[in-house]
Design a protein around this motif. Structure first.
Motif, PDB file in Angstrom:
ATOM      1  N   VAL A   1       0.821  -1.206   0.000  1.00  0.00           N
ATOM      2  CA  VAL A   1       0.000   0.000   0.000  1.00  0.00           C
ATOM      3  C   VAL A   1       0.854   1.256   0.000  1.00  0.00           C
ATOM      4  CG1 VAL A   1      -1.619   1.359   1.389  1.00  0.00           C
ATOM      5  CG2 VAL A   1      -2.027  -1.084   1.027  1.00  0.00           C
ATOM      6  N   PHE A   2       1.897   1.275   0.821  1.00  0.00           N
ATOM      7  CA  PHE A   2       2.673   2.499   1.000  1.00  0.00           C
ATOM      8  C   PHE A   2       3.821   2.651   0.010  1.00  0.00           C
ATOM      9  CE2 PHE A   2       0.425   2.536   4.991  1.00  0.00           C
ATOM     10  CZ  PHE A   2       0.309   3.888   5.293  1.00  0.00           C
ATOM     11  N   VAL A   3       4.340   1.548  -0.493  1.00  0.00           N
ATOM     12  CA  VAL A   3       5.500   1.613  -1.385  1.00  0.00           C
ATOM     13  C   VAL A   3       5.121   1.322  -2.831  1.00  0.00           C
ATOM     14  CG1 VAL A   3       7.801   0.675  -1.846  1.00  0.00           C
ATOM     15  CG2 VAL A   3       7.057   1.029   0.510  1.00  0.00           C
ATOM     16  N   GLY A   4       4.161   0.430  -3.022  1.00  0.00           N
ATOM     17  CA  GLY A   4       3.680   0.144  -4.371  1.00  0.00           C
ATOM     18  C   GLY A   4       4.753  -0.416  -5.280  1.00  0.00           C
ATOM     19  N   ASP A   5       4.910   0.221  -6.451  1.00  0.00           N
ATOM     20  CA  ASP A   5       5.837  -0.286  -7.455  1.00  0.00           C
ATOM     21  C   ASP A   5       7.242   0.284  -7.321  1.00  0.00           C
ATOM     22  OD1 ASP A   5       5.387   2.315  -8.157  1.00  0.00           O
ATOM     23  OD2 ASP A   5       4.853   1.902 -10.245  1.00  0.00           O
ATOM     24  N   ALA A   6       7.566   0.873  -6.187  1.00  0.00           N
ATOM     25  CA  ALA A   6       8.895   1.464  -6.016  1.00  0.00           C
ATOM     26  C   ALA A   6       9.993   0.412  -5.989  1.00  0.00           C
ATOM     27  CB  ALA A   6       8.950   2.306  -4.741  1.00  0.00           C
ATOM     28  N   ILE A   7       9.641  -0.806  -5.587  1.00  0.00           N
ATOM     29  CA  ILE A   7      10.622  -1.886  -5.589  1.00  0.00           C
ATOM     30  C   ILE A   7      10.061  -3.042  -6.420  1.00  0.00           C
ATOM     31  CG2 ILE A   7      11.631  -1.230  -3.386  1.00  0.00           C
ATOM     32  CD1 ILE A   7      10.104  -3.454  -2.050  1.00  0.00           C
ATOM     33  N   PRO A   8      10.924  -3.741  -7.151  1.00  0.00           N
ATOM     34  CA  PRO A   8      10.469  -4.837  -8.024  1.00  0.00           C
ATOM     35  C   PRO A   8      10.146  -6.101  -7.237  1.00  0.00           C
ATOM     36  CG  PRO A   8      12.841  -4.573  -8.176  1.00  0.00           C
ATOM     37  CD  PRO A   8      12.356  -3.455  -7.314  1.00  0.00           C
TER      38      PRO A   8
END
Length: 287
Positions: A107-114
């Motif tokens: 929810v908070f990071v989403g697609d920021a990391i693979p």
């Protein structure tokens, strides 16, 4: 200027981890890309983003997009609300540790990391703690979000994460600033400690009950940090000036960034000096 292979370690500390950003900005200002990154807890979240290729500006933008205002943070928290009445029944644990760190990360990071370590642009190590095994665990391959969720699974706030039959909790429990999790073949190591120390309040002679609990945890973590850094001393140890803030002060992100802003130029000066005179080590910044 020709730069050596630099390892970057981003430490645990909850909301105080936003103080990692000025250090990232210093590296970007100098055109330095770490050769390897390691992180624990909030440091694992930000470190994974850095290893995925996010710039310091992008990390800052994403952080403030969520925590820069109360309304944006509450909108994210609303997505974590219980879906069933049964989820509210907490007699077994007094309501502690009910949040799923994997869902929170999504929810908070989403697609920021693979999805996988293999998808990262920079080698990365996420440090967690094996709750029943009583040992530090380092993740360098496989499912990345699960490893980061395990690293951030703060006891009392998040549920533990089960990975390969092992119960994982926050990496900061056993190694808040995991310099020893970096590869051995680096020329220079930068470590960032955002745990800080307890600081007195101007308006009261004694700490409050919560201040005492939080401060005691900080003191224990600093003892662990001191012992771990003897195992692998960093060339540059950065201690963020975020003592007045608590680990859950996410809504004070802008104030923490302002307090930590001088670190940007200080790190650039120290790092340039270290590169030009590599025999002069270690270099300390902060108190």
């Amino acid at each position: 200027m020709s730069y050596p292979r630099i390892g970057l370690v981003l430490g645990a500390g909850g909301a105080r981890g936003i103080a990692h950003i000025p250090v990232l900005e210093a590296l970007d200002d100098l055109g330095i890309r770490p050769a390897a990154v390691a992180g624990a807890s909030i440091g694992a979240i930000i470190g994974a983003g850095v290893a995925a290729g996010l710039s310091a500006a992008e990390v800052r933008e994403r952080f403030l997009a969520v925590f820069g205002s109360r309304s944006s943070a509450l909108a994210k928290l609303w997505q974590l609300r219980p879906r069933r009445i049964a989820d509210l029944m907490v007699a077994d644990n007094y309501g502690l540790g009910k949040l799923d760190p994997q869902k929170v990360l999504s929810v908070f990071v989403g697609d920021a990391i693979p999805a996988r370590f293999a998808d990262l642009a920079i080698p990365f190590t996420a440090v967690a703690t094996d709750f029943y095994g009583g040992e530090e665990v380092r993740f360098t391959e496989g499912d990345l979000p699960s490893a980061v969720a395990a690293s951030m699974a703060l006891p009392g706030l998040f549920r533990p994460v089960l990975i390969d039959g092992r119960v994982m909790i926050d990496g900061g429990v056993m190694n808040p600033v995991p310099t020893n999790a970096l590869p051995a073949d680096l020329d220079l190591v930068i470590a960032v400690d955002v745990v800080s120390f307890p600081e007195p309040r101007d308006d009261r002679p004694l700490p409050t009950g919560i201040d005492t609990v939080v401060g005691a945890a900080q003191l224990m973590m600093q003892l662990i940090i001191a012992e771990k850094l003897r195992e692998r001393p960093p060339d540059i140890l950065v201690r963020a000036p975020v003592g007045p803030f608590h680990a859950l002060d996410f809504l004070k992100s802008r104030q923490m960034l302002e307090a930590a802003a001088p670190m940007r130029e200080e790190v650039k000066r120290r790092l340039t000096r270290q590169i030009e005179a590599p025999q002069a080590r270690p270099v300390l910044t902060g108190p």
